[in-house]
Write an enzyme that holds these catalytic residues in place. Structure first.
Site, PDB file in Angstrom:
ATOM      1  N   LYS A  80     -10.452  14.182 -99.910  1.00 47.92           N
ATOM      2  CA  LYS A  80      -9.294  15.059 -99.741  1.00 47.92           C
ATOM      3  C   LYS A  80      -8.530  14.676 -98.473  1.00 47.92           C
ATOM      4  O   LYS A  80      -9.158  14.271 -97.478  1.00 47.92           O
ATOM      5  CB  LYS A  80      -9.810  16.506 -99.654  1.00 47.92           C
ATOM      6  CG  LYS A  80      -8.760  17.600 -99.706  1.00 47.92           C
ATOM      7  CD  LYS A  80      -9.459  18.973 -99.718  1.00 47.92           C
ATOM      8  CE  LYS A  80      -8.499  20.133 -99.745  1.00 47.92           C
ATOM      9  NZ  LYS A  80      -9.223  21.428 -99.786  1.00 47.92           N
ATOM     10  N   SER A 155      -7.530  24.526-103.380  1.00 48.88           N
ATOM     11  CA  SER A 155      -6.632  23.534-102.811  1.00 48.88           C
ATOM     12  C   SER A 155      -7.072  22.086-103.053  1.00 48.88           C
ATOM     13  O   SER A 155      -6.260  21.179-102.931  1.00 48.88           O
ATOM     14  CB  SER A 155      -6.502  23.752-101.307  1.00 48.88           C
ATOM     15  OG  SER A 155      -7.717  23.500-100.645  1.00 48.88           O
ATOM     16  N   SER A 179     -11.857  26.461-102.575  1.00 50.40           N
ATOM     17  CA  SER A 179     -11.005  25.281-102.786  1.00 50.40           C
ATOM     18  C   SER A 179     -11.710  24.080-103.404  1.00 50.40           C
ATOM     19  O   SER A 179     -11.051  23.119-103.794  1.00 50.40           O
ATOM     20  CB  SER A 179     -10.367  24.865-101.465  1.00 50.40           C
ATOM     21  OG  SER A 179      -9.275  25.697-101.192  1.00 50.40           O
TER      22      SER A 179
END
Lengths: 505, 473
Positions: A80, A155, A179
């Protein structure tokens, strides 16, 4: 070569070690798949071809010398874009970090590299990990490989989409309020949020420091466990990390004959997790999974967990307060996108850098957080939220006296259509109802696929929650469930090309 | 005109003398090239995390114990937020809710000045204006240097008490070795909170805060000057505005910097990246037991054990280097009063002449002890002792005996050498011999003087007198 990308990380590691696949070939295939899928799925913000190929060659020569660094050596992966990578831009999907390139690696990046995995790029996300759809990204929304008109969740939307699209065998996300787990559920993959402190946060660009944890997203729990073995362990640079060492040996061998691992497992199903607001299909799939667990010998029992409903408000105060603090440093002066106009007064330069650099959702949470911390409101909001958190932790302690695992849906719905939820933050926040209690209490939890929605055909995920540092147990239970079911093996059609519709493999 | 009383409270920031910064491994060395003592942590880069330096905690605890504080068993760090370019995270890690040390005191002129708390925090960077480019640059070398902030209660009433409080605290901290306490270099910085009120009133007046006053002398002047300004305002019927002011020592006046309305809302909350400190009773007691002798203890011991005056004692104990020199010299030569006299006289004068502070003193106690021994044993005279000491202070010699020999400073005590001189003196002035015999005692003094002059003052006066009497007899 593309077919290999649909293999599990552990299987690929084995093929690499036995030299049936070359690391560089596999790396190139993953990079090609990443590039090819990115027009449709937009899972990657940065694809780091050169560095990946360099690492692939290095790892191959180690393996050729009989010096295999780990059982995932040579396996492609991606992280990420809020995880710092030396020399590779790390944007948090925010304009304000435009042009910022870290001068150091996150601990997890060091550990992945030392384990011989090959990082091919940085994954799309909601800006500063604030959002549930990846639509708040300054680099455009990522899309759900099962249906590109839908979001992949957030997310860590890019991290889940890249695994679902069979681009990267595993990825790293971060989980502050769900997330990792919610996008894993939306994309039909397995996502694990470790116990707070199990994985070093050094180099993870903070959102809510007391809640953030890095964790793996993969196709199944066994792969998640293998990645956790690499990531976990104390780090002197993170004072909140713990000496907890994850050992996947009891999970690695979980197979079709291992379903009896579930015999006698005490599974608690909170009544409050199945009340109003829950999509009927999600409800049905989760309760069916509870039946499956029961049929496999688990002792499944409903119970009341009234503290659940206090978690969302407490979470949004604590997370926003910490975010307001953590994001104060972005002033555009030392790095990132600033406003360089000679003669501009300091205050104005900072105000403009932040006004232009942050998106709407980030601004909303910064204002909420600063308000909650401001003089005269601290006790009414932040302190009260801490009290709710303490009560919630107590309720979890009591539940884990009775149960080994708590079972809930991961999210109340399946993946939303793009643009469907952004204008209604309250509804979006309530989508976190099953995941945020876990972060407030610092517990380990996994989201794993348990079927598809009758309504829209999208994947449904369920969540196993364990007590602190029972990470191995949580993933072993998930692996045992997966050894008896095949939802986790379902992949979207022409996954790597970001195609529509779904099919089972 | 009514009588007014000044009320002063202090906030003293002290840099701790740890080798590394409080939350990272960067060096705390002063004066490195700009932005070379930095890392992701003290630069506040995204993703960096603080890790607490245990040595800094120990130093802060020692300071708290020496200043009679209670030590908090579970102290917590908090974030204090404000935007300023020298603060790269836009918050300072400090302590608000549960500071490390509370409720201490220091004795000043026979009364107690209470210490409300001592908390730990990190220092900020430094802004440097570059006139060539007309821009302001930031140097982060100092960023993250461990600080303690000592906050007193408003217990001081005069400039003298205020200065003495700072002196006492500084003496204790430097004795502990937890800070070098150099006010000029900013390792000890004093903020003075001051208000005035009619004599006899118990309510506090509106206060002003004067920041970063950097010498003891300026502190005294600032207290006197700000007191006068506030009284004048009141006498003129003007309100005292709660504000931060800057003391300008050259103008001998304070200037307004910002008022309360501009005050920050610091939005404190507990630092989530640092676990609460957990200090055991055993550890705290072990630190207490390991404290060195403190100035207040020396203040009792010096007069009692060495017969020093209160004045000498006070000067000696306020400086760590002076104490050490005194105690070691006294221990070697066994003459504490001589040691004190030399330090109070020649040594302080020499420092003053060179414009140096006592912590720059490098004189070896062995050298001073040797000089004292030689002089008191009559082997050198006072002038020779002074000359030797001056040379030793200037670093021109490290071997006292060698210096005395090389410069022929030793007393001449040898009878035949002295007799030779006596004969010369008498022969040179035969009349004096006769005069002495006829009872003119004054002549004896004259002849002694002549002999000493011939010996360049290095004759042993007792022996010389004896021999001169013999020669005249």
């Amino acid at each position: 070569m593309n077919d290999y990308l649909s293999y599990s990380a552990i299987k690929l590691g084995g093929l690499i070690q036995s030299k049936q696949i070359g690391v560089a070939e596999l790396t190139r295939a993953a990079i090609e798949a990443a590039k090819e899928s990115n027009d449709g799925i937009n899972a990657f913000i940065t694809i780091n071809e050169e560095e990946a190929i360099r690492q692939a060659r290095r790892v191959q020569s180690l393996i050729d010398n009989g010096d295999t660094p780990s059982k995932l050596a040579g396996v492609p992966c991606a992280v990420k874009d809020n995880i710092s990578t030396r020399g590779t831009p790390t944007t948090c999907a925010s304009r304000i970090l435009g042009g910022y390139t870290p001068m150091y690696d996150a601990t997890v990046v060091e550990r992945l590299r030392a384990a011989g995995t090959v990082m091919i790029g940085k994954l799309n996300m909601d800006e500063f990990a604030m959002g549930s759809t990846t639509e708040t990204s300054a680099y455009g929304s990522a899309r759900n490989p099962w249906d590109p008109s839908r979001c992949p969740g957030g997310s860590s939307g890019g991290a889940a989409a890249a695994v679902a699209a069979r681009v990267a065998p595993f990825t790293l996300g971060s989980d502050t309020g769900g997330s990792i787990r919610q996008p894993a559920a939306f994309c039909g993959v397995t996502g694990f949020k470790p116990t707070y402190g199990a994985v070093s946060r050094w180099g993870l660009i903070a959102y809510g420091s007391s809640l953030d944890q890095i964790g793996p997203i993969a196709k199944d729990a066994r792969d998640c466990a293998a990645v956790m073995t690499i990531l976990s362990g104390e780090d002197k640079r993170d004072g909140t990390s713990t000496p907890f060492e994850f050992d996947d040996s009891s999970i690695a061998n979980v197979n079709a004959d291992s379903a009896d691992l579930l015999v006698g497992l005490r599974v608690g199903v909170p009544d409050e997790a199945f009340e109003t607001g829950l999509d009927p299909s999600v409800r049905a799939r989760t309760l069916e999974a509870a039946d499956t667990l029961s049929n496999l010998g688990a002792a499944v029992e409903r119970f009341s967990f009234p503290m659940f409903k206090y978690a969302v408000p407490a979470y949004y105060i604590i997370a926003s307060a910490e975010a307001a603090s953590n994001l104060s440093r972005y002033d555009g002066i030392r790095y990132g996108r600033g406003v360089a106009e000679p003669g501009l007064p300091l205050d104005e330069a900072i105000i403009r850098a932040r006004s232009e650099g942050f998106g709407r959702e980030v601004k909303r949470r910064l204002m909420l957080g600063n308000f909650a911390l401001s003089a005269g409101y601290y006790d009414a909001y932040y302190n009260k939220a801490l009290q709710a958190k303490a009560l919630l932790c107590g309720a979890f302690d009591a539940a884990f006296d009775r149960f080994d695992i708590l079972l809930t849906p991961t999210a109340p719905t399946t993946a939303m259509r793009l643009g469907e939820s952004l204008d209604d933050p309250l509804t979006m926040y309530l989508g976190d109802i099953y995941t945020v209690p876990v972060n407030l209490a610092g517990l380990p939890a996994v989201s794993l696929p348990c079927g598809f929605s009758d309504k829209d055909g999208m994947p449904v995920g369920m969540q196993f929650i364990g007590k602190a540092f029972s990470d191995v147990n949580v993933l072993r239970a998930a692996a045992a469930y997966q050894s008896a079911t095949d939802w986790h093996q379902c992949a979207p059609v022409s996954a790597a090309k970001g195609g529509a519709a779904y099919a089972t493999v | 005109m009514p009588q007014y009383e000044t009320v002063v409270g202090l906030e003293i920031h002290v840099e701790l003398a740890t080798a590394t910064k409080v939350f990272c491994g960067c060096t705390t060395a002063f004066g490195g090239e700009q932005n070379t003592h930095v890392c992701p942590v003290c630069m506040g880069l995204p993703g960096a995390l603080p890790v607490l330096n245990r040595q800094a905690v120990e130093y802060a605890v020692r300071a708290g114990l020496a200043l009679n504080c209670n030590i908090t068993r579970n102290a917590v760090f908090d974030r204090k937020h404000y935007f300023y370019p020298d603060l790269p995270k836009a918050f300072q890690i400090s302590q608000l809710y549960l500071p490390l040390c509370t409720d201490g005191w220091v004795e000043v002129f026979g009364k107690r000045v209470r210490i409300r708390e001592i908390h730990m925090e990190e220092d900020a960077g430094k802004l440097v204006h570059d006139p060539w480019t007309d821009s302001t640059l930031v140097d982060f070398n100092r960023c993250g240097v461990p600080l303690i902030e000592i906050v007193t209660q408003p217990d001081m009433r005069t400039p003298e008490e205020t200065v003495e409080t700072v002196r006492q605290i500084r003496a204790a901290l430097s004795m502990l070795g937890v800070s070098d306490c150099k006010m000029q270099e900013g390792s000890l910085r004093v903020d003075v909170n001051l208000s005035v009120r009619p004599m006899g009133s118990t309510a506090l007046g509106t206060r002003t805060e004067m920041k970063n006053i950097n010498s003891l002398k300026s502190i005294g002047r600032a207290v006197a000057g700000e007191t006068a300004r506030q009284i004048e305002q009141i006498e003129l019927g003007r309100p005292i505005i709660q504000q931060t002011r800057r003391w300008d020592d050259n103008k001998n006046a304070s200037m307004a910097m910002r008022s309360k309305e501009d005050a920050h809302d610091y939005r404190y909350f507990p630092e989530p990246d640092l676990a609460p400190l957990s200090l055991s009773d055993e550890w705290i007691e072990s630190r207490r037991a390991a404290l060195p002798e403190l100035p207040e203890q020396k203040r009792v011991r010096y007069p009692a054990e060495f017969g020093l005056s209160a004045y000498d004692t006070d000067i000696l104990v306020s400086e760590k280097t002076l104490c050490e020199l005194f105690e070691r010299t006294a221990a070697i030569c066994g003459k504490p009063k001589d040691a004190a006299n030399w330090i109070m006289g020649e040594i302080l004068a020499a420092l003053k002449e060179r414009g140096e502070s006592p912590d720059q003193l490098t004189l070896a106690p062995e050298a001073l002890a040797r000089i004292i021994t030689l002089q008191s044993g009559g082997e050198i005279n006072r002038n020779a002792a002074r000359q030797t000491l001056t040379a030793a202070l200037a670093g021109e010699t490290s071997d006292v005996d060698e210096y005395i020999k090389a410069n022929q400073l030793a007393m001449v005590g040898d009878a035949s050498a002295l007799m030779e001189i006596v004969k010369q003196v008498i022969n040179a002035d035969p009349d004096s011999d006769a005069a002495y015999r006829s009872g003119k005692e004054k002549v004896f003094g004259f002849l002694m003087g002549q002999a000493m002059r011939a010996l360049k003052g290095k004759g042993d006066p007792g022996r010389l007198k004896e021999l001169l009497k013999q020669g005249l007899g």
